[in-house]
Design an enzyme around this catalytic site. Sequence first.
Site, PDB file in Angstrom:
ATOM      1  NE  ARG A  45       0.215   1.475   3.385  1.00 31.64           N
ATOM      2  CZ  ARG A  45       1.150   2.377   3.548  1.00 31.64           C
ATOM      3  NH1 ARG A  45       2.439   2.027   3.570  1.00 31.64           N
ATOM      4  NH2 ARG A  45       0.869   3.657   3.693  1.00 31.64           N
ATOM      5  N   GLY A  46       0.226   2.388  -0.119  1.00 35.80           N
ATOM      6  CA  GLY A  46       0.984   3.624  -0.308  1.00 35.80           C
ATOM      7  C   GLY A  46       1.009   3.909  -1.803  1.00 35.80           C
ATOM      8  CB  ALA A  47       0.168   6.961  -3.719  1.00 31.70           C
ATOM      9  NE  ARG A  90      -6.262   0.935  -1.421  1.00 32.31           N
ATOM     10  CZ  ARG A  90      -5.554   1.504  -0.449  1.00 32.31           C
ATOM     11  NH1 ARG A  90      -4.244   1.333  -0.386  1.00 32.31           N
ATOM     12  NH2 ARG A  90      -6.145   2.258   0.461  1.00 32.31           N
ATOM     13  CD  GLN A 197      -2.951   2.617   6.987  1.00 38.29           C
ATOM     14  OE1 GLN A 197      -3.473   3.027   8.030  1.00 38.29           O
ATOM     15  NE2 GLN A 197      -3.649   2.411   5.899  1.00 38.29           N
ATOM     16  CG  ASP A 238      -3.122   8.158  -1.269  1.00 37.03           C
ATOM     17  OD1 ASP A 238      -3.000   8.650  -0.131  1.00 37.03           O
ATOM     18  OD2 ASP A 238      -2.796   6.998  -1.556  1.00 37.03           O
ATOM     19  CG  ASN A 248      -2.085  11.627   2.681  1.00 35.64           C
ATOM     20  OD1 ASN A 248      -1.569  10.741   2.000  1.00 35.64           O
ATOM     21  ND2 ASN A 248      -1.685  11.864   3.921  1.00 35.64           N
ATOM     22  CE  LYS A 249      -4.925   5.733   4.764  1.00 36.86           C
ATOM     23  NZ  LYS A 249      -5.941   4.861   4.120  1.00 36.86           N
TER      24      LYS A 249
HETATM   25  O1  MRU Z   1      -4.488   3.255   2.452  1.00 37.13           O
HETATM   26  P1  MRU Z   1      -3.021   3.443   2.305  1.00 37.13           P
HETATM   27  O2  MRU Z   1      -2.223   2.868   3.424  1.00 37.13           O
HETATM   28  O3  MRU Z   1      -2.518   2.996   0.947  1.00 37.13           O
HETATM   29  O4  MRU Z   1      -2.829   5.033   2.361  1.00 37.13           O
HETATM   30  C1  MRU Z   1      -1.551   5.562   2.177  1.00 37.13           C
HETATM   31  C2  MRU Z   1      -1.487   7.030   2.316  1.00 37.13           C
HETATM   32  O5  MRU Z   1      -2.473   7.701   2.502  1.00 37.13           O
HETATM   33  C3  MRU Z   1      -0.141   7.669   2.117  1.00 37.13           C
HETATM   34  O6  MRU Z   1      -0.009   8.808   2.901  1.00 37.13           O
HETATM   35  C4  MRU Z   1      -0.001   8.070   0.642  1.00 37.13           C
HETATM   36  O7  MRU Z   1      -0.268   6.974  -0.183  1.00 37.13           O
HETATM   37  C5  MRU Z   1       1.333   8.590   0.330  1.00 37.13           C
HETATM   38  S1  MRU Z   1       2.549   7.320   0.260  1.00 37.13           S
HETATM   39  C6  MRU Z   1       4.032   7.965  -0.142  1.00 37.13           C
END
Ligand code: MRU
Length: 354
Positions: A45-47, A90, A197, A238, A248-249
């Site tokens: 996970r993470g963009a 996603r 996270q 994201d 973002n999250k």
């Molecule tokens: O749901 P997730 O864990 O994929 O969410 C991740 C985030 O919101 C991060 O802050 C974002 O993807 C940036 S990662 C460099």
Amino acid sequence: MSRTIWWQDDHPALLDQTLLPFEEVVLHCRTTEELAEAITSLRVRGAPAIGVAAAFGVAHSAFLAAETSEDVATFQEVVRTACMRLAATRPTAVNLFWALERMRAKLRVLEATAPAAAAPALLAEARAISEEDAAACRRIGELGAALIEDGMRVLTHCNAGALATAGIGTATAPIFVAHELGRPIHVYVDETRPLLQGARLTAWEMDRAGVPFTLIADNMAASLMRRGKIDAVFVGADRIAANGDVANKIGTFGVALAAQAHGVPFYVAAPTSTIDLATPTGDTIPIEERKPEEVRSAHGHRLVPDHFPVYNPAFDVTPATYVTAIITERGIVRAPYGEALAGLCLGNRQKGSV
Ligand code: MRU
């Protein structure tokens, strides 16, 4: 730094992030479906990381297709179908669609190439996406470290660290670079409910890197700011809309509101692959809604009865007016964001001015 997602022998492999911080288990994805499931269930996970994962997934589908048929049209169709499957995992992080579009563009270039030669070419493209992301993270770190003064106490939300990228992270990159340079820094890590996270991943990364940190529950951030204990906020993204609005999250917007109320700079760090010029404002960014069980439980432990109604958006949008600066590998930009972001995407290197 831990490895997040990589090509192992003949398939994508990844560190299963759902098991961290207590277990470090590598997941070997032998089918497109396994990789798609890994993205949907946040094993990776993470963009930027899901973009890299999808690219390796497309390359893998190409090798599997090349094994079963020498027919170019069949090969192209199988790989296009894999792209569609991975795109359906996603909706919010634009890096996923950006990486898949790069793989599709490569596939188009290979439309007359035999599968046995096309598959390695697609793998080379996936590797390039991964390597470019690692380089972007490093550059974000170098540019962003200039914003960090000795002794600063910074807050971060979710995990925009190494685990979310192919490199040293985005929001964490300036922190890691400042730490590497021996500059004193203290990181407050939001736990980031519902999937934790921050607590499970960012705190784990800080611990491994030896960066001093304190884990806090999400509802403590504003109070810390009011007491003058936070000097800056660094978060990832994201998707960044053309006007600078940032998805973002979930919880990021609340942190931004608190930061503005207390005069604390709110920095967003992201590679240019996160900027989506086709989305004019944050209002049209698709926000993923996830299963209610994620809120009814915490890391596998049931908290409330199954019939309690739940709302579980995975992301929120922070309007550009709350963003002090956006740190990318091509420079740091400030409001007004429209022209500056468009310039970055065209490759105009900004001065990196702070
Ligand atoms: O749901 P997730 O864990 O994929 O969410 C991740 C985030 O919101 C991060 O802050 C974002 O993807 C940036 S990662 C460099």
